[in-house]
Write an enzyme that holds these catalytic residues in place. Structure first.
Site, PDB file in Angstrom:
ATOM      1  N   LYS A   1      -2.134   8.862  13.985  1.00  0.00           N
ATOM      2  CA  LYS A   1      -0.729   7.537  13.367  1.00  0.00           C
ATOM      3  C   LYS A   1      -0.774   8.691  12.551  1.00  0.00           C
ATOM      4  CE  LYS A   1      -4.174   4.535  10.826  1.00  0.00           C
ATOM      5  NZ  LYS A   1      -4.805   3.780  10.158  1.00  0.00           N
ATOM      6  N   ASP A   2      -1.908   9.514  11.726  1.00  0.00           N
ATOM      7  CA  ASP A   2      -0.777  10.161  10.837  1.00  0.00           C
ATOM      8  C   ASP A   2      -0.090  10.636  11.105  1.00  0.00           C
ATOM      9  OD1 ASP A   2      -2.988   9.067   9.218  1.00  0.00           O
ATOM     10  OD2 ASP A   2      -4.488   9.820   9.769  1.00  0.00           O
TER      11      ASP A   2
ATOM     12  N   ARG B   1       2.399  -1.742   6.024  1.00  0.00           N
ATOM     13  CA  ARG B   1       2.075  -2.547   6.794  1.00  0.00           C
ATOM     14  C   ARG B   1       1.205  -3.471   6.692  1.00  0.00           C
ATOM     15  NH1 ARG B   1      -1.343  -2.726  10.513  1.00  0.00           N
ATOM     16  NH2 ARG B   1      -2.797  -1.249   9.438  1.00  0.00           N
ATOM     17  N   ARG B   2       0.166  -3.537   6.622  1.00  0.00           N
ATOM     18  CA  ARG B   2      -0.752  -4.375   6.700  1.00  0.00           C
ATOM     19  C   ARG B   2      -0.282  -5.239   5.145  1.00  0.00           C
ATOM     20  NH1 ARG B   2      -5.844  -0.086   6.694  1.00  0.00           N
ATOM     21  NH2 ARG B   2      -6.084  -0.070   9.106  1.00  0.00           N
TER      22      ARG B   2
ATOM     23  N   ARG C   1      -7.716   3.370  -2.529  1.00  0.00           N
ATOM     24  CA  ARG C   1      -7.431   4.599  -1.520  1.00  0.00           C
ATOM     25  C   ARG C   1      -9.124   5.148  -1.372  1.00  0.00           C
ATOM     26  NH1 ARG C   1      -4.135   9.084  -1.596  1.00  0.00           N
ATOM     27  NH2 ARG C   1      -6.019   9.951  -0.248  1.00  0.00           N
TER      28      ARG C   1
ATOM     29  N   ARG D   1     -14.191   2.191   0.323  1.00  0.00           N
ATOM     30  CA  ARG D   1     -13.518   0.590   0.846  1.00  0.00           C
ATOM     31  C   ARG D   1     -14.546  -0.587   1.240  1.00  0.00           C
ATOM     32  NH1 ARG D   1      -7.039   1.606   3.260  1.00  0.00           N
ATOM     33  NH2 ARG D   1      -6.979   4.319   2.932  1.00  0.00           N
TER      34      ARG D   1
ATOM     35  N   CYS E   1       5.561   7.354   8.705  1.00  0.00           N
ATOM     36  CA  CYS E   1       3.612   6.131   8.067  1.00  0.00           C
ATOM     37  C   CYS E   1       3.574   5.823   7.172  1.00  0.00           C
ATOM     38  CB  CYS E   1       2.916   7.487   8.867  1.00  0.00           C
ATOM     39  SG  CYS E   1       2.364   8.723   7.837  1.00  0.00           S
TER      40      CYS E   1
END
Length: 326
Positions: free
Chosen positions: A84-85, A132-133, A154, A160, A247
């Site tokens: 995805k990166d 997106r989230r 981040r 997190r 992305c």
């Protein structure tokens, strides 16, 4: 010491715990495949040192350009990325040699007190660094009549989760694949149904890249490729590219290929794009016929991605991506 032993293959990886875990897993498979030792070479990327939010620094390529420079400079033999990166355009001088079997593509909620998303009370602070989230979580909360605060964050997986453990945040959302790869999936209080939150295009999949000129190495690494996964992520990434989004844009996509039957069977592709406050979402899906071969599956996957992008753009998707960095 024997002089006949082949030199180790150098695998370039980011330094994070997650990157090292997934690169270590690939290294072990390459060792078994080639009989050669594999040495991990840690590389720091711009995305690792910048403290800016991803949407602000551009997102696309910030975690991969340093690895690609090392590949082209000969400092490493191959690199492992989170797919995805990767920018959607593949440079000619680099080969995407393998996309191994995909890990769980879903997003995971890590919440205090074992709560699921629908159990979160009004005023809940939910952390994520992904537009997106943000878009989909805000829309989901609104559909439940719930008022939550989405906090941009981040940091690595441990950082997190630490926000929730310390009580600074009530919940965070991150990729289930990352939690599984570092052995922390038990921290998840819910795996989010893609019907509610579509993952990032390519989420859960890895990309193994080498210089295109290293044809022997590319052929070896291709043994790790999974045609089903490659077809699915090709559909998702073609959708992303056709929307002309990077992305860091608020785009989700998931292609489903049923397990049974041929290696590659019918594809279903779902896509979503939305404003980060969740007030407007364009969410559509399409299905494709059963391809006759893995090669045909890739061309059909690309066609489906373009077709769904066209439908989403016709429904106003382009206007929802204006917040992304160019």
């Amino acid at each position: 010491m024997s002089t006949n032993a082949p030199p180790p293959l150098k695998l370039g990886t980011r330094r994070s715990r997650l990157a090292m875990a997934q690169s270590g897993q690939v290294a072990e498979r390459v060792r078994r495949l080639t009989g050669r030792p594999v040495e991990l070479v840690e590389i720091t990327t711009f995305g690792d040192v910048s403290r800016e939010h991803l949407a602000r620094i551009g997102g696309t390529g910030v975690f991969v350009s340093a690895l690609r420079d090392a590949l082209l400079g000969g400092g490493i033999d191959f690199a492992v990325h989170s797919l995805k990166d990767l920018p959607t355009t593949q440079p000619e001088q680099l080969a995407l040699a393998a996309v191994p079997v995909r890990e769980d593509p879903r997003d995971a909620l890590v919440a205090r007190d074992g709560l699921t998303f629908e159990e979160l009370p009004d005023g809940t602070r939910v952390g994520t660094g992904s537009p997106r989230r943000m878009a989909q979580l805000a829309a989901w909360a609104r559909s439940l009549g719930r008022d939550i605060e989405i906090v941009p964050i981040r940091g690595n997986v441990d950082t997190r989760i630490g926000y929730v453990r310390s009580g600074e945040l009530d919940a965070v959302v991150l990729a289930a694949a990352g939690l599984r790869r570092v052995g922390l999936i038990g921290e998840a209080t819910e795996l989010l149904d893609p019907g509610a939150v579509l993952p990032a295009p390519g989420q859960g999949a890895l990309a193994i890249e080498c210089a295109a000129s290293r044809t022997d190495l590319a052929a070896l690494l291709a043994e790790l490729d999974d045609p089903r996964t490659r077809a699915a992520v090709t559909a998702e990434r073609t959708l992303l590219a056709a929307l002309e989004a990077g992305c860091s844009a608020p785009v989700g996509a998931l292609a489903d290929i049923p397990e049974e039957g041929q290696d590659v069977t019918e594809l279903r592709l779902r896509g979503v794009v939305g404003t980060t406050d969740g007030t407007t979402l364009v969410q559509l899906s399409t299905t494709g016929r059963v391809p006759a071969s893995a090669g045909e599956a890739l061309s059909l996957a690309q066609a489906m991605g373009r077709e769904l992008a066209d439908e989403m753009l016709a429904k106003g998707a382009a206007g929802l991506m204006g917040e992304r960095a160019h």
